[in-house]
Write an enzyme that holds these catalytic residues in place. Structure first.
Site, mmCIF file in Angstrom:
data_model
loop_
_atom_site.group_PDB
_atom_site.id
_atom_site.type_symbol
_atom_site.label_atom_id
_atom_site.label_comp_id
_atom_site.label_asym_id
_atom_site.label_seq_id
_atom_site.Cartn_x
_atom_site.Cartn_y
_atom_site.Cartn_z
ATOM 1 N N LYS A 1 0.837 -1.207 0.000
ATOM 2 C CA LYS A 1 0.000 0.000 0.000
ATOM 3 C C LYS A 1 0.866 1.249 0.000
ATOM 4 C CE LYS A 1 -3.792 -2.489 2.162
ATOM 5 N NZ LYS A 1 -4.499 -2.913 3.381
ATOM 6 N N GLN B 1 -5.140 -1.963 9.446
ATOM 7 C CA GLN B 1 -4.910 -3.269 8.824
ATOM 8 C C GLN B 1 -5.448 -4.387 9.731
ATOM 9 O OE1 GLN B 1 -3.720 -3.624 5.709
ATOM 10 N NE2 GLN B 1 -3.992 -5.827 5.835
ATOM 11 N N ASP C 1 -11.462 1.999 3.542
ATOM 12 C CA ASP C 1 -11.827 0.588 3.373
ATOM 13 C C ASP C 1 -13.336 0.410 3.136
ATOM 14 O OD1 ASP C 1 -9.693 -1.260 3.480
ATOM 15 O OD2 ASP C 1 -9.492 -1.028 5.653
HETATM 16 N N1 GUN Z 1 -6.853 -7.448 5.825
HETATM 17 C C1 GUN Z 1 -7.126 -8.211 4.750
HETATM 18 N N2 GUN Z 1 -7.785 -7.489 3.815
HETATM 19 C C2 GUN Z 1 -7.933 -6.255 4.327
HETATM 20 C C3 GUN Z 1 -8.530 -5.058 3.828
HETATM 21 O O1 GUN Z 1 -9.087 -4.981 2.731
HETATM 22 N N3 GUN Z 1 -8.462 -3.983 4.645
HETATM 23 C C4 GUN Z 1 -7.883 -4.026 5.861
HETATM 24 N N4 GUN Z 1 -7.878 -2.914 6.603
HETATM 25 N N5 GUN Z 1 -7.323 -5.113 6.357
HETATM 26 C C5 GUN Z 1 -7.348 -6.214 5.579
#
Ligand code: GUN
Length: 272
Positions: free
Chosen positions: A47, A91, A114
């Protein structure tokens, strides 16, 4: 035909980069990483690299496993009130002593890149425009649209009912007027539902799609990504078997993964 997520992700990132350049302020994404889960660390790094590529400022806040829920909530509250911060992402997974729902609900819906907060989830569910759509399903819709795959009226089967992929995916397909069947570990005759579908989206983490498809234009989207017993990256779909009868299929890796990142960057470029 291969649904090339890698190629489309590059195009989307380039579009986001141009959009960001034209903004009168630089978006700033803050990613909170609690503990040292190996996969999470890789995702967070991806990211950061993508944000850099498109000109979005990013800050990774690394917090120890031992942080209390209260302290984490306080950090989020501070970020909500920080006018320089335009996006907040926590996350997942979080350590067991922290309630992930409480944490998610603490994020301001206007910074919830998200799309996981109740306001954004609820808006999607009642047919209003959320501030952000969850990245993975949004990236999958972009991929289907890129290949001009008709969604309206299609029989779509979504396998997996997670809050991150399955549920929002079903809502987004419904919004586009697909007929949606949601399948999960309790579903009967899964193979029968899969083989008659126009669109199959599998987000399970196990080899659950392994049959011959009835329709020659059927579309298979593989969201699963994990290592098999030989340590090879693989998905939910038995690619060699299913690709013989399907019209379109997304590979693992190089399908949904890069699209999720590009779609997240699209979200992170939005400033409310
Ligand atoms: N962990 C696995 N996929 C995701 C996601 O799309 N967003 C977040 N914040 N954590 C994750």
């Amino acid at each position: 035909m291969i649904l090339d997520g890698k190629a489309l992700s590059e195009k989307v990132l380039e579009r986001v980069r141009i959009k960001v350049q034209k903004l009168n302020r630089q978006p700033h994404l803050v990613v909170i990483l609690v503990g040292d889960d190996t996969s999470s660390k890789i995702y967070v790094k991806n990211k950061r690299v993508a944000a850099e590529k498109v000109g979005i400022k990013s800050t990774i806040v690394e917090l120890p496993d031992s942080i209390t829920e209260q302290d984490l909530l306080k950090r989020i509250d501070d970020l909500n009130n920080d006018k320089d911060v335009t996006g907040i992402l926590v996350q997942l997974p979080l350590p067991k002593h922290i309630d992930k729902n409480k944490v998610t609900m603490a994020i301001s819906p206007k910074k919830d890149v998200d799309g996981f907060t109740p306001e954004n989830v609820g808006k999607l569910a009642i047919g209003l425009e959320p501030y952000f759509y969850p990245a993975t399903p949004q990236g999958i819709i972009m991929l289907l649209d890129e290949y001009n795959i008709p969604i309206e009226g299609a029989d779509a089967v979504v396998i997996g009912r997670s809050n991150i992929v399955g549920k929002p995916m079903a809502q987004m397909l419904l919004k586009r007027n697909a007929t949606v069947t949601m399948c999960h570990s309790y579903s009967k005759d899964l193979e029968c539902k899969i083989k008659t579908a126009d669109i199959v989206i599998s987000a399970v983490g196990k080899k659950v799609v392994r049959c011959k498809m009835d329709k020659k234009n059927s579309v298979i989207v593989d969201v699963g990504i994990y290592r098999d017993s030989n340590g090879r990256l693989t998905g939910d779909v038995d690619f060699d078997l299913v690709s013989k009868s399907a019209g379109y299929i997304s590979p693992v890796p190089g399908g949904v993964g890069p699209m999720t990142i590009a779609s997240l960057m699209y979200n992170a470029s939005k400033v409310y």
